[in-house]
Design an enzyme around this catalytic site. Sequence first.
Site, PDB file in Angstrom:
ATOM      1  N   ASP A  75     -12.246  -1.820  -4.932  1.00  0.00           N
ATOM      2  CA  ASP A  75     -11.871   0.067  -4.870  1.00  0.00           C
ATOM      3  C   ASP A  75     -12.734   0.530  -4.668  1.00  0.00           C
ATOM      4  O   ASP A  75     -14.360   0.024  -3.846  1.00  0.00           O
ATOM      5  CB  ASP A  75     -11.909   0.568  -6.316  1.00  0.00           C
ATOM      6  CG  ASP A  75     -11.740   2.331  -6.679  1.00  0.00           C
ATOM      7  OD1 ASP A  75     -10.571   1.817  -6.025  1.00  0.00           O
ATOM      8  OD2 ASP A  75     -12.272   2.514  -7.412  1.00  0.00           O
ATOM      9  N   GLU A 109     -14.328  19.901   0.743  1.00  0.00           N
ATOM     10  CA  GLU A 109     -14.048  21.952   0.340  1.00  0.00           C
ATOM     11  C   GLU A 109     -15.021  21.901  -0.684  1.00  0.00           C
ATOM     12  O   GLU A 109     -16.185  22.721   0.413  1.00  0.00           O
ATOM     13  CB  GLU A 109     -13.288  22.327  -0.076  1.00  0.00           C
ATOM     14  CG  GLU A 109     -11.606  21.958   0.777  1.00  0.00           C
ATOM     15  CD  GLU A 109     -11.303  22.763   0.827  1.00  0.00           C
ATOM     16  OE1 GLU A 109     -10.368  23.346  -0.056  1.00  0.00           O
ATOM     17  OE2 GLU A 109     -10.481  23.736   1.783  1.00  0.00           O
ATOM     18  N   LYS A 169      -9.896  25.115  10.313  1.00  0.00           N
ATOM     19  CA  LYS A 169     -10.691  23.262  11.058  1.00  0.00           C
ATOM     20  C   LYS A 169      -9.735  22.750  10.563  1.00  0.00           C
ATOM     21  O   LYS A 169      -8.503  22.460   9.597  1.00  0.00           O
ATOM     22  CB  LYS A 169     -11.947  23.722   9.599  1.00  0.00           C
ATOM     23  CG  LYS A 169     -10.937  23.702   7.990  1.00  0.00           C
ATOM     24  CD  LYS A 169     -12.197  23.356   6.916  1.00  0.00           C
ATOM     25  CE  LYS A 169     -11.906  22.940   5.057  1.00  0.00           C
ATOM     26  NZ  LYS A 169     -12.447  23.862   4.399  1.00  0.00           N
ATOM     27  N   ARG A 198     -17.676  11.875   7.805  1.00  0.00           N
ATOM     28  CA  ARG A 198     -16.302  12.728   7.650  1.00  0.00           C
ATOM     29  C   ARG A 198     -15.905  13.560   8.560  1.00  0.00           C
ATOM     30  O   ARG A 198     -16.904  14.720   7.826  1.00  0.00           O
ATOM     31  CB  ARG A 198     -15.243  12.750   6.738  1.00  0.00           C
ATOM     32  CG  ARG A 198     -15.844  11.571   5.187  1.00  0.00           C
ATOM     33  CD  ARG A 198     -16.012  11.498   4.149  1.00  0.00           C
ATOM     34  NE  ARG A 198     -14.454  12.607   3.815  1.00  0.00           N
ATOM     35  CZ  ARG A 198     -13.532  11.955   2.613  1.00  0.00           C
ATOM     36  NH1 ARG A 198     -13.287  10.728   2.964  1.00  0.00           N
ATOM     37  NH2 ARG A 198     -12.023  12.610   2.522  1.00  0.00           N
ATOM     38  N   GLY A 220      -6.368   4.104  -2.806  1.00  0.00           N
ATOM     39  CA  GLY A 220      -5.673   5.087  -3.365  1.00  0.00           C
ATOM     40  C   GLY A 220      -6.138   5.798  -2.204  1.00  0.00           C
ATOM     41  O   GLY A 220      -4.621   7.362  -2.127  1.00  0.00           O
TER      42      GLY A 220
END
Lengths: 1220, 363
Positions: free
Chosen positions: A409, A518, A589, A623, A704
């Site tokens: 996972d 965020e 953004k 990221r 997921g």
Amino acid sequence: MARWRSASYKARERINQRYAPHNDLLHHRTIYCNDLEKNKQFSFKGNSISTTKYNVLTFLPKGLFEQFRRVANLYFLMISILSATPVSPVNPITNAVPLVLVISVSLIKEAYEDWKRFFNDKTINSTMVDVLRDGHWRKLPWRRLVVGDIVKVHKDSFFPADLLFLASTNQDGVCYVETSNLDGETNLKIRKALERTWDYVDEERAKEFQGEIQCEQPNNSLYTFTGNLIIGKQTLPVTPNQLLLRGCSLRNTEFIVGVAVFTGHETKVMMNAMNVPSKRSTLERRLDMLILILFSILFIMCFIDSICSGIFINRKYWYLGLTSDVEDQFNPGNRFLVACLTFLTFVTLFSPIIPISLYVSIEMIKVFQVTQFINKDVKMYHKETNTPALARTSNLNEELGQVEYIFSDKTGTLTRNLMEFFKCSIGGVIYGKGVTEIEKAAARRNGTGIEEMESPAESHEKYFNFDDDRLMRGAWRNEPNPELCKEFFRCLAVCHTVLPEGDELPEKIVYQAASPDEAALVTAAKMFGFFFFRRTPTSIRVRESHVEKIGRMQDVEYEILNVLEFNSTRKRQSVICRYPNGRLVLYCKGADSVIYERLMERHNPFKDTNRDHLEYFGAAGLRTLCLAYRDLDINAYEMWNEKFVQAKSALRDREKKLDEVAELIEKDLILIGSTAIEDKLQEGVPVCIETLAKGGIKIWVLTGDKLETAINIAYACSLMNNGMKQFIINSDTKEIRDVEDRGDALETAQVIERYVAERLNESLRQAVESEQTQTGLELALVIDGRCLMYALDPELRGTLLKLSVMCKAVVCCRVSPLQKAQVTSMIKDGAKKITLSIGDGANDVSMIQAAHIGVGISGLEGMQAVMASDFAIAQFRFLTDLLLVHGRLSYLRISKVVAYFFYKNLMFTLTQFWFNLYTGFSGQRFYDDWFQSLYNVVFTALPVIIVGIFDKDVSITNSRKYPQLYKAGIENIFFRWRILIIWAISAVYQSVILFFFPIKAIEEGKNSSGRMLGLWDAGTMAFTCVVVTVNLRLFLACNFITRWHLISIFGSILAWFIFAFFYSGFRNPLDKQGNIYQVIFVIMGTWYFWYAIVLVPVASLALDFLHEGMRRWFAPYDYHIIQEEEKIKGVERDELLLVESPRQAPEQSLELTGLHGEMSKHTGYSFDSPCFDSFFASQEGVSMSQRSYDIARRASMRVSRRQSSDLGSDSPPPGHNSLI
Amino acid sequence: MPSQGASTSGVNNGTSTRKDSKRPKSSAFTQQELPACKPLLTPKWVITIFMLIGVVFIPIGVAALFASRNVVEIIDEYQTVCVPGRYTTNGEREQFIQDVNQDKHCNRTLTVSKLMKGPVYVYYQLDNFYQNHRRYVKSRSDKQLLDGNATDTSACKPEQYLSGDLAIVPCGLIAWSLFNDTYNISADGQQVTINKKGISWKSDREHKFGNVRPQYFPNNLPRDLNGSLIGGASLDPNTTVSKPFIVILLNEDEDLIVWMRTAALPTFRKLYGKIEQDLAAGSTLSITINNVYNTYSFGGKKKLVLSTTSWLGGKNDFLGVAYITVGSLCVFLALLFFLVHWRYPRRLGDTKYLSWNQHASAN
């Protein structure tokens, strides 16, 4: 969303079936609250629970039944019965004693485990709770609680039964519940009492409460409950929202009052207690094959002997008394019957060939490995969460040594589910000094070696792991481009959909964000001095420091005019805001690809620098998001806004229209810079994955998450790199979207199916091609859940399997729990490889259960995954130890133990077989009954267990240093037929030596007094040689000799002599025939004995010795070489043994240039929320709101919840609670 | 008291903090770091050990072989020659031997080739006689042998009762089939006494056979007045014993005791008696054999063996040969191993031999 729902439709259907509640209100139960007498008529079950398997009475019959379900035990039971008949050459005890010993050991173990369970139950049953009895709160143990009782549960304690929630100390009849025991979710759920019952809080009121509850019968559905509460003449419907389940605990509420509805075994959690399917290891299953082979050997031996016995028997041997009234077995008149009966005789005689003590020995070894080694390994102890490793089963230890596929996972397993603002690039300047795990791994690979620099142990803000003096504490004002910095920070502070909660102080505030990214960005803005603290539907308030001058603070209110939401097509998010001074700005953004398309042609001087930075961030596994802004002209804006409002109120295709409108204004952007967020990996993940990969283990990520996120993480944990050829099969293509927009489900399905088939076949073709042409090119497959659904269809399954086993890395994204299990099963059953699944959440349960081995991440989150798992570890990186050390060693040991058992029993039985060639195939035993019966359980039992526990080929340090050693387990080098055949050859050879040498030695021999030795002398002598040889053989088999080895091996030999002395020293009742009386002394008084005892073991073992020596020298196993290396160089002492688990990854300063070699074309981009928030939410058919960016909707949801609760009906689905 | 209270609370604190941490206690055992010796079978060791075995075994073997070779043994197979020549088949010989009216004495003349120092042991050797057959082995009652109890003779099938209900003592096939050939030896005309005392193991004599008086004998057991066994020749169970006989208590009947210690293989020797004098080289032994035991039905051979003993025991080359063979084989293997190792050396612990490194270099 809709698309997603259809993808998981099948899964959901399956799950619904499984958990379908039995809403049979015809048989509802009626409960009179607070009325013991009235409830008695229904005789509800009590609240005491029992999870024990047995009680005092049932223990023996049930336990014995369980034991005899094992074939070996049943076999020995039958043999023991057979031994009691005249056919038997041996006393019944011969077979009964080992059986009884073996079964007693197993029963004792069962009893002990059950006793522990009993004790556990007792503790739970006697937990105290406040129960209203006779008008007062009484402290009573849980077991005394009955249905209808009113109970008071205090903060942080567990609910003793399923309670109907009446009242709480909170104002609005609300309480908070933690359900982590049930579903693994740690976020609190809200339960709300019916308004009518709110004030039954204190004793005085509560004792007046009289009500009747009519509700469904007990069932196992955790999320449904239907019933009515009848107070006076009023009938109030009750819903799951008023039900407090046993197993949950009360949080943030002083206490609550409730009525017990279901108790004890009828509670939903107990009804849900599923039996974890018991798994058997592959080796153990292969062991059954081995036993079968032994059976065949047994059959062949018995067959040969019985045929021969029929031929042999003849009246001419007058001394056998075969003339008259001879029993059937020796009656020459009926040779067929003779053969048949003698067959049974031989089955009894040769029964020790089936190693009865094998299973129990293995079990003991495994339990030992589990309790003493795995559970007590300090290297697998995680200090931060205070969690040691836990093996929940002892069946699978050696399976750990043969794992070829790991299914992992992502969230919570590979990553911490913690996004940290890590680096940024503003105006072409890169900021942030951190070094990511992947960079460290890369540096280690290149041998650059980053000097380990301790970071000051400051506790940094959550979501924020950034340190650069050039930006912090207002220092950005001195940077070359302070205006841009300001825009950067404002963009962070304004352009988002985060809700602040709690006190409006920087230290206290809690940001509720739909995605952790965020939250990280807003927190970063806060740290840079742009503290966002309040949101109203139309504005955002930011407390800005250092803007005017250092140290000065001011609150600024930005009016939010429009929010252009994020979605996966747009990959960006914009906010149009108005400064107090009237400036109108669009902050945007998003992913670099979409932002760069929309940049203004001119005025973007650092566009290229920034792209370099993005690539660098991507290579480092970060990221990224690009930040841009655009100053708007008020008129242009007004015109656009009209269109926007129109689109927003459109009834058809609203989303599409909104997107189109957004395109109109999101253009001519000015690039500010980019952010780099670290999806914080669990400590040591890249290294661990690399190590495991070296060991030949293939790791698949099943998540997921979205495609981009998944790929990003695959990069981050060095599963994928740019050198790999990637096959991406993604349903999110324009073609598919277009078809979908037409809304024909059937057509969509066909298109996707065709697409998937095409892609798969094409990929496979390319894969095969590249394998032939380019050696060493590694392949990677990325596939999303929707495509996977089609790819798993029977027609495509084969192709998928072929393709996926060729790939070094496989990433499946957007997969449902069921698909995770399907993928696991595909490899498990399709490729026949040994699989391991690791996960932390409830959504991993099915995958954990489907794999050969399930590993749960323990420590932080809930228990669901752990409860379903076979092993629980606190950190992904502990897999290294679990597999490479414990698994490998267990495999090595167990295969050695099994092979040794095979050898020793075969050899022992063969000696008897040779002997019977000389007894007229009569089935005469060569050894005394007791020798034979104790051979397996006493004289040769302990040393092999010691070897099974201790043996170790190379040191623990080297086990980890040379992960390649693990390949031996995957290839099953130590338990393949070749190995067993070698053992069998050795057994045959030794049995010949062990039978013929002693018997030849004394055949015509006599001692110096001329007396002759007889049958029992020969047998005892041979047996002595057997015991010595078999025990000494272990020295050749083991790599590692501790004093325990010496004690057990020589102890066993000694035990034989002691037994022999006692046994033959007295005329004892055990030896009915007196055959053995004084025999040992007689033979020890001859020289032959001493000659034989030296000669026979040496001659027997010489072949094995030679084999071992040749093997090591001319065809060494890898471990041989490493052993030698250890011998020469010594093993560096394992520093980890003394030091605590490695510290928090140290931060180092690393010059950017140093890593440019690893530059990649991949720029990680991600910005989403995990789409599988809750397994159980989806199971109920309630989907999480994916559009949680819509602030207005969230706000309205809150209101509607309040309203709906007030109405006392139609409660919102529980899944929504997690948004609060 | 306060100090005590303080100390106990301190202890409690200590234990409670330790309890809080679930860190497993680290020990060499649980961390699998026990001190151990790790012997590696390097060629050095293989060669050394093989050499060592050779060096130790060969002398031992030689010693054993010498001992065995020093034993003087005279073997005479007589089952054919002791039956008149006209009986040519085993069937005829069997008829002869079962004929009560025939005289079965037979004279054999043997020459002592080498000095046989006393005591010289007299053995009989039988062939194809499955004393280790399951039916045979179990057909005895050790309890009865010890205490003469005749009530439980179930183990003795089929030789349990005489004519229906008279329990035999000693019962069972073994006792029933007792070997009953007798030998009379004279050396150079001088009668040689064969001492039959002490031919059985002391433990058998004293502990397994009691002061038991045989009764309702199996047909062959009673002895005639000369002490020779009756029967064996007349193994017809219906024949009644007519000759006068004497009875020897079981624990004194050493022939029976020797016989009852069943042999391991179908070819076996049993001690008949001892000659407590030297037999000079070249002297002629004339032996009168009362050849009454029936081995003709199953074609078994009967041999008379006269043998001296060495410190090791009787004549048995096996051990010596085995030791020498194993020893020389080990030396041979040591040399072979040495040569191969010398020809194809491999550096100890060289990681280039690791499979993955070899694959890498192959690629």
